[in-house]
Design a protein around this motif. Structure first.
Motif, short mmCIF file in Angstrom:
data_model
loop_
_atom_site.label_atom_id
_atom_site.label_comp_id
_atom_site.label_asym_id
_atom_site.label_seq_id
_atom_site.Cartn_x
_atom_site.Cartn_y
_atom_site.Cartn_z
N LEU A 106 0.90 -1.29 0.09
CA LEU A 106 0.08 -0.09 0.15
C LEU A 106 0.72 1.26 0.04
O LEU A 106 0.62 2.25 -0.97
CB LEU A 106 -1.03 -0.04 1.26
CG LEU A 106 -1.83 1.17 1.25
CD1 LEU A 106 -2.66 1.30 0.18
CD2 LEU A 106 -2.84 1.06 2.69
N LEU A 107 1.86 1.32 0.93
CA LEU A 107 2.65 2.47 0.93
C LEU A 107 3.56 2.72 -0.31
O LEU A 107 3.74 3.75 -0.70
CB LEU A 107 3.86 2.11 2.06
CG LEU A 107 4.74 3.44 2.36
CD1 LEU A 107 3.99 4.66 2.72
CD2 LEU A 107 5.54 3.30 3.55
N ALA A 108 3.99 1.58 -1.10
CA ALA A 108 4.58 1.75 -2.33
C ALA A 108 3.85 2.21 -3.25
O ALA A 108 4.33 2.92 -4.08
CB ALA A 108 5.11 0.07 -2.59
N THR A 109 2.50 1.87 -3.48
CA THR A 109 1.52 2.34 -4.48
C THR A 109 1.34 3.78 -4.25
O THR A 109 1.32 4.42 -5.30
CB THR A 109 0.21 1.55 -4.28
OG1 THR A 109 0.20 0.20 -4.55
CG2 THR A 109 -0.87 2.20 -5.44
N LEU A 110 0.99 4.31 -2.87
CA LEU A 110 0.66 5.40 -2.66
C LEU A 110 2.10 6.50 -2.71
O LEU A 110 1.83 7.69 -3.45
CB LEU A 110 0.14 5.80 -1.11
CG LEU A 110 -1.12 5.05 -0.70
CD1 LEU A 110 -1.26 5.38 0.65
CD2 LEU A 110 -2.21 5.66 -1.64
N THR A 111 3.29 5.97 -2.48
CA THR A 111 4.41 6.64 -2.92
C THR A 111 4.63 6.82 -4.28
O THR A 111 5.08 7.96 -4.75
CB THR A 111 5.66 6.07 -2.11
OG1 THR A 111 5.43 5.88 -0.64
CG2 THR A 111 6.78 6.83 -2.22
N TYR A 112 4.28 5.83 -4.92
CA TYR A 112 4.65 5.89 -6.36
C TYR A 112 3.75 6.81 -7.12
O TYR A 112 4.18 7.73 -7.87
CB TYR A 112 4.35 4.59 -7.11
CG TYR A 112 4.33 4.62 -8.43
CD1 TYR A 112 5.64 4.51 -9.18
CD2 TYR A 112 3.23 4.46 -9.16
CE1 TYR A 112 5.68 4.47 -10.61
CE2 TYR A 112 3.19 4.53 -10.64
CZ TYR A 112 4.32 4.64 -11.21
OH TYR A 112 4.26 4.58 -12.79
N ALA A 113 2.33 6.77 -6.87
CA ALA A 113 1.52 7.67 -7.18
C ALA A 113 1.54 9.13 -6.90
O ALA A 113 1.59 10.31 -7.77
CB ALA A 113 0.16 7.38 -6.74
N ALA A 114 2.04 9.46 -5.61
CA ALA A 114 2.48 10.83 -5.24
C ALA A 114 3.73 11.38 -5.97
O ALA A 114 3.39 12.45 -6.47
CB ALA A 114 2.70 10.84 -3.83
N ILE A 115 4.64 10.59 -6.37
CA ILE A 115 5.80 10.94 -7.10
C ILE A 115 5.26 11.14 -8.52
O ILE A 115 5.94 12.37 -9.06
CB ILE A 115 6.88 9.86 -7.05
CG1 ILE A 115 7.44 9.62 -5.80
CG2 ILE A 115 8.30 10.25 -8.06
CD1 ILE A 115 8.56 8.37 -5.47
N TYR A 116 4.66 10.38 -8.94
CA TYR A 116 4.13 10.43 -10.47
C TYR A 116 3.32 11.81 -10.39
O TYR A 116 3.36 12.62 -11.39
CB TYR A 116 3.22 9.24 -10.92
CG TYR A 116 3.21 9.00 -12.26
CD1 TYR A 116 3.64 8.10 -12.97
CD2 TYR A 116 2.62 10.31 -13.28
CE1 TYR A 116 3.76 7.85 -14.31
CE2 TYR A 116 2.90 9.95 -14.39
CZ TYR A 116 3.27 8.79 -15.15
OH TYR A 116 3.07 8.58 -16.58
N ILE A 117 2.42 11.98 -9.71
CA ILE A 117 1.47 13.34 -9.59
C ILE A 117 2.47 14.63 -9.49
O ILE A 117 2.28 15.38 -10.35
CB ILE A 117 0.51 13.23 -8.52
CG1 ILE A 117 -0.50 12.21 -8.80
CG2 ILE A 117 0.03 14.58 -8.39
CD1 ILE A 117 -1.32 11.95 -7.64
N ALA A 118 3.39 14.33 -8.62
CA ALA A 118 4.33 15.59 -8.54
C ALA A 118 5.08 15.88 -9.71
O ALA A 118 5.36 17.17 -9.96
CB ALA A 118 5.42 15.27 -7.20
N VAL A 119 5.59 14.88 -10.24
CA VAL A 119 6.51 14.86 -11.51
C VAL A 119 5.81 15.58 -12.65
O VAL A 119 6.21 16.45 -13.30
CB VAL A 119 7.22 13.77 -11.94
CG1 VAL A 119 7.57 13.68 -13.38
CG2 VAL A 119 8.44 13.46 -10.85
N THR A 120 4.77 14.99 -12.84
CA THR A 120 3.71 15.56 -14.09
C THR A 120 3.09 16.91 -13.52
O THR A 120 2.78 17.77 -14.44
CB THR A 120 2.61 14.55 -14.32
OG1 THR A 120 1.66 14.34 -13.02
CG2 THR A 120 2.97 13.23 -15.01
N GLY A 121 2.86 17.11 -12.39
CA GLY A 121 2.07 18.44 -12.02
C GLY A 121 3.24 19.62 -12.03
O GLY A 121 2.63 20.78 -12.31
#
Length: 223
Positions: A49-64
């Protein structure tokens, strides 16, 4: 610019500056992801779960923040989460990040651009009010148009945020599938250029142009 706009612009500038100052971009290369694949997979197994949330947060930050590395992150999503979950996570993360970049461009620069190029922008807005979703869908499907440039450019128009979000999510899905699927075979990926072949790019272009062409055809056909 208002005080709030200046503060937001400063925060974005600091975040982008820190990304390059601390060489964080070196973590978003194909070679680095392949080298760290075993460790990342082990972490995902231990903390799913933490890996999924961390990955998604990084992806959102990079694209944002319109930073380089979204394509490599998409490959990493396939390697870490497989085709189904990888596609699902990337689809939402990329669409959310794109919408954040879109909103930032609109909040920071829309009024300035409108004040300077009001007549031209009004003409563009008129066209987008009629065919905006079709144009955006085409742009999202054709990999020749940079992801971040579409986000920022659309933020300067009057297209609705919800329309931008759902058209982006649907339009980017085919490309997401291709890259996530390539990521499931990460060890075999030698370069980014080999993932999208010219025939595949052409197929995406035709698929993207079809809704717009069909709409135009229906408009000229007698009723």
């Amino acid at each position: 610019m208002t005080t709030l706009q200046i503060r937001l612009l400063a925060i974005i500038a600091i975040a982008i500056g820190a990304f390059f100052l601390f060489d964080l971009d070196q973590w978003l290369t194909l070679e680095r992801v392949k080298a760290e694949s075993a460790r990342l997979t082990a972490y995902r197994d231990a903390h799913p779960l933490l890996a999924t949330l961390t990955y998604a947060a990084i992806y959102i930050a990079v694209t944002g923040l319109s930073l380089p590395g979204a394509t490599v992150l998409t490959l990493a999503g396939g390697a870490l989460f497989g085709l189904l979950w990888g596609t699902l996570i990337v689809s939402f993360a990329s669409s959310i990040g794109a919408t954040l970049a879109f909103l930032a461009a609109r909040f920071l620069f829309r009024d300035t651009v409108a004040a300077r190029f009001g007549d031209r922008l009004a003409a563009i807005d008129a066209g987008l009010a009629k065919d905006g979703p079709y144009y955006l869908f085409t742009l999202r499907l054709v990999p020749l148009f940079p992801f971040f440039a579409i986000n920022l450019a659309m933020g300067l128009t009057s297209i609705k945020t919800l329309t931008f979000y759902w058209v982006s999510q649907v339009g980017m899905l085919a490309g997401t599938l291709v890259y996530v699927n390539a990521g499931t075979q990460l060890a075999k990926v030698d370069s980014m250029s080999g993932i999208l072949s010219p025939p595949l790019v052409g197929a995406f272009a035709l698929l993207g142009l079809f809704p717009l062409a069909a709409k135009k055809l229906l408009e000229i056909l007698p009723r």
